[in-house]
Design a protein around this motif. Structure first.
Motif, short mmCIF file in Angstrom:
data_model
loop_
_atom_site.label_atom_id
_atom_site.label_comp_id
_atom_site.label_asym_id
_atom_site.label_seq_id
_atom_site.Cartn_x
_atom_site.Cartn_y
_atom_site.Cartn_z
N LEU A 115 -2.04 -1.97 21.82
CA LEU A 115 -3.11 -0.94 21.16
C LEU A 115 -2.03 0.32 20.63
O LEU A 115 -2.52 0.60 19.29
CB LEU A 115 -3.99 -0.45 21.89
N MET A 116 -1.40 0.84 21.43
CA MET A 116 -0.46 1.79 21.00
C MET A 116 0.44 1.51 19.93
O MET A 116 0.66 2.19 18.84
CB MET A 116 0.41 2.35 22.14
N LEU A 122 -0.57 5.83 7.32
CA LEU A 122 -1.47 6.89 6.98
C LEU A 122 -0.55 8.08 6.61
O LEU A 122 -0.77 8.68 5.44
CB LEU A 122 -2.48 7.32 8.17
N CYS A 123 0.37 8.40 7.15
CA CYS A 123 1.46 9.41 6.72
C CYS A 123 2.14 8.83 5.28
O CYS A 123 2.44 9.57 4.58
CB CYS A 123 2.82 9.31 7.63
N ALA A 124 2.35 7.55 5.04
CA ALA A 124 2.87 7.26 3.82
C ALA A 124 1.76 7.25 2.82
O ALA A 124 2.08 7.77 1.59
CB ALA A 124 3.24 5.49 4.04
N ASP A 125 0.43 6.92 3.03
CA ASP A 125 -0.44 7.29 2.06
C ASP A 125 -0.57 8.89 1.76
O ASP A 125 -0.83 9.13 0.57
CB ASP A 125 -1.99 6.98 2.60
N ILE A 126 -0.39 9.62 2.69
CA ILE A 126 -0.46 11.21 2.89
C ILE A 126 0.52 11.63 1.68
O ILE A 126 0.50 12.29 0.68
CB ILE A 126 -0.49 11.97 3.96
N LEU A 153 -0.79 4.94 11.89
CA LEU A 153 -0.37 6.41 11.89
C LEU A 153 1.05 6.32 10.74
O LEU A 153 0.81 7.21 9.77
CB LEU A 153 0.31 6.94 13.03
N GLU A 154 1.90 5.27 10.75
CA GLU A 154 2.78 5.40 9.84
C GLU A 154 2.46 5.10 8.28
O GLU A 154 2.74 5.75 7.39
CB GLU A 154 3.82 4.01 10.23
#
Length: 99
Positions: free
Chosen positions: A55-56, A66-70, A63-64
């Protein structure tokens, strides 16, 4: 008589040793009786640990992403702002050029 006393001392010593060994044996049997439960608990903990690590890993991937999307969204907003600024400047310069 000393031989008899010596043999009795040996017998008493062996009897005491037998008592100690019997107590140790009972203790080990009690510990051995608990062992299957402990092994089952250990296996359950290992499965939970493995599932948690999985899960981690999934969360890290999300997270990676989402950061790239940001980063992509920030770049898109910068481009849009630059386009709007350029349009405003062109409109401003063309309206001042007509006057």
């Amino acid at each position: 008589m000393s031989r008899l006393a010596s043999l009795e001392a040996i017998r008493d010593s062996l009897a005491e040793e037998l008592v100690q060994m019997t107590e140790q044996c009972e203790k080990l049997r009690a510990e051995a009786a608990v062992l299957p439960g402990i092994r089952a608990e250990l296996e359950a903990l290992r499965r939970r640990h493995s599932a948690s690590l999985e899960l981690m890993g999934e969360r890290d991937e999300e997270l990676e992403e989402l950061c790239a999307d940001i980063v992509d969204l920030k770049e898109m907003y910068r481009e849009q702002v630059n386009l709007l600024v350029n349009k405003i400047q062109k409109a401003s310069s063309s309206s001042t050029g007509n006057i």
